[in-house]
Design an enzyme around this catalytic site. Structure first.
Site, short mmCIF file in Angstrom:
data_model
loop_
_atom_site.label_atom_id
_atom_site.label_comp_id
_atom_site.label_asym_id
_atom_site.label_seq_id
_atom_site.Cartn_x
_atom_site.Cartn_y
_atom_site.Cartn_z
N LYS A 53 -45.55 10.36 -24.80
CA LYS A 53 -46.41 9.19 -24.94
C LYS A 53 -47.75 9.59 -25.57
O LYS A 53 -48.27 8.89 -26.44
CB LYS A 53 -46.62 8.51 -23.57
CG LYS A 53 -45.36 7.82 -23.05
CD LYS A 53 -45.46 7.37 -21.60
CE LYS A 53 -44.12 6.78 -21.13
NZ LYS A 53 -44.11 6.35 -19.73
N GLN A 97 -47.82 7.42 -14.36
CA GLN A 97 -46.40 7.74 -14.50
C GLN A 97 -45.71 7.71 -13.14
O GLN A 97 -46.21 8.29 -12.17
CB GLN A 97 -46.23 9.11 -15.19
CG GLN A 97 -44.80 9.46 -15.55
CD GLN A 97 -44.20 8.56 -16.63
OE1 GLN A 97 -44.90 8.01 -17.47
NE2 GLN A 97 -42.88 8.41 -16.62
N ASP A 120 -48.75 -0.90 -18.63
CA ASP A 120 -47.37 -0.70 -18.19
C ASP A 120 -46.77 -2.01 -17.67
O ASP A 120 -45.56 -2.11 -17.47
CB ASP A 120 -47.34 0.34 -17.06
CG ASP A 120 -46.54 1.56 -17.43
OD1 ASP A 120 -45.69 1.47 -18.34
OD2 ASP A 120 -46.75 2.61 -16.80
#
Ligand code: GUN
Length: 291
Positions: A53, A97, A120
């Site tokens: 990412k 994450q 997200d």
């Protein structure tokens, strides 16, 4: 029949080109889009995903601010970090994450991400908006959004289709199902207690597999001509590889190729789209700031 292959890598590259142009415009206007990554612990897959990412950010002209905490980090430490990033004007998106180590309460941490930086799309208010008619959240979760983009760009008609989603996770299965309902598909969600999952799959015009079980879906579960989106990323042993391992999806790809109308490969299908959607959300967040 041999299915056409939905090239997620190529589609994601197109989207990333467009994002890079938007990021350049923002920088010209004095705003450098910024993504903060939060990685807690030493899960090797998480480390790999976050580094991919960050690399994609660099290529698109998005600044990334990496934050790593040890596996032993406390809830307070992770929370303090997320709160600090929430106030940092250089940070337009925060990516925590998942999964987090077991001593950390995921819900508390995700609730602390400001809605305006929830690139997200995991904040309960963003997920909740997906489940309500006529509501628009700030951001759509990246992998589910990528699945919808792949369907649209492969010319698959969603409206009126029978869609079957295998898996009901917060990250993929549930939001994908909600997005498909919003687009007027008739949606069935299968899970570990579903009776005769093979038969349910056989009725699917669109099959989204997101259960994390290698090659779970057999070729004869697929309706001829169906579009199959394989979200699975499972490592299996493969003595013919130097690493001794190989990445496979949740679908028996070779068998499905013979039956499906269109299918995503693993790797090179959904994975690159997750990253493209994350970059898109980050640039959108920065554009809102610039406005
Ligand atoms: N873990 C697995 N997939 C994802 C994702 O899309 N975002 C985050 N933050 N964690 C994940």
């Amino acid at each position: 029949m041999t299915a056409s292959i939905i090239d997620g890598k190529a589609i994601a590259a197109d989207i990333r080109g467009e994002i890079a142009r938007r990021a350049a415009q923002l920088r010209d206007a004095g705003v450098t889009p910024g993504l903060a990554t939060v990685l807690v612990g030493d899960n090797p897959a998480s480390h790999k995903y976050v580094s991919m990412k960050r690399k994609a950010c660099a290529e698109a002209g998005i600044e990334s601010f990496h934050n790593e905490l040890p596996d032993s980090a406390t809830q307070e430490e992770v929370l303090a970090l997320v709160e600090r990033l929430g106030k940092d004007p250089k940070v337009h998106g925060i990516l925590v994450q998942l999964p987090l180590p077991k001593q950390i309460d995921e819900e508390t941490i995700l609730n602390a991400v400001p809605l305006s930086k929830d690139v997200d799309g995991f904040h309960p208010l963003n997920i909740g908006a997906l489940a309500m008619k006529g509501r628009e959240g700030e951001f759509i979760p990246c992998t589910p959004h990528g699945v919808i983009e792949l369907l649209s760009r492969s010319g698959t008609r969603i409206e009126g289709a029978n869609a079957v989603v295998l898996g009901r996770s917060n990250i993929v299965g549930m939001p994908v199902a909600l997005l498909l309902i919003e687009r007027n598909a008739t949606v069935t969600v299968c899970h570990s207690r579903t009776r005769d999952v093979a038969e349910v799959c056989r009725g699917a015009d669109i099959l989204v597999a997101a259960i994390g079980r290698p090659r779970f879906v057999h070729g004869d579960w697929i309706k001829p001509g169906a579009t199959v989106i394989d979200v699975g990323t499972n490592m299996i042993d493969d003595a013919s590889r130097k690493s001794g391992k190989r990445l496979v999806g949740d679908v028996d790809y070779e068998a499905a190729l013979e039956v499906a109308g269109a299918i995503t490969p693993v790797p090179g299908g959904v994975g690159p789209m997750t990253i493209a959607m994350l970059l898109q959300n980050t640039v959108r967040s920065a554009e809102r700031t610039a406005e």
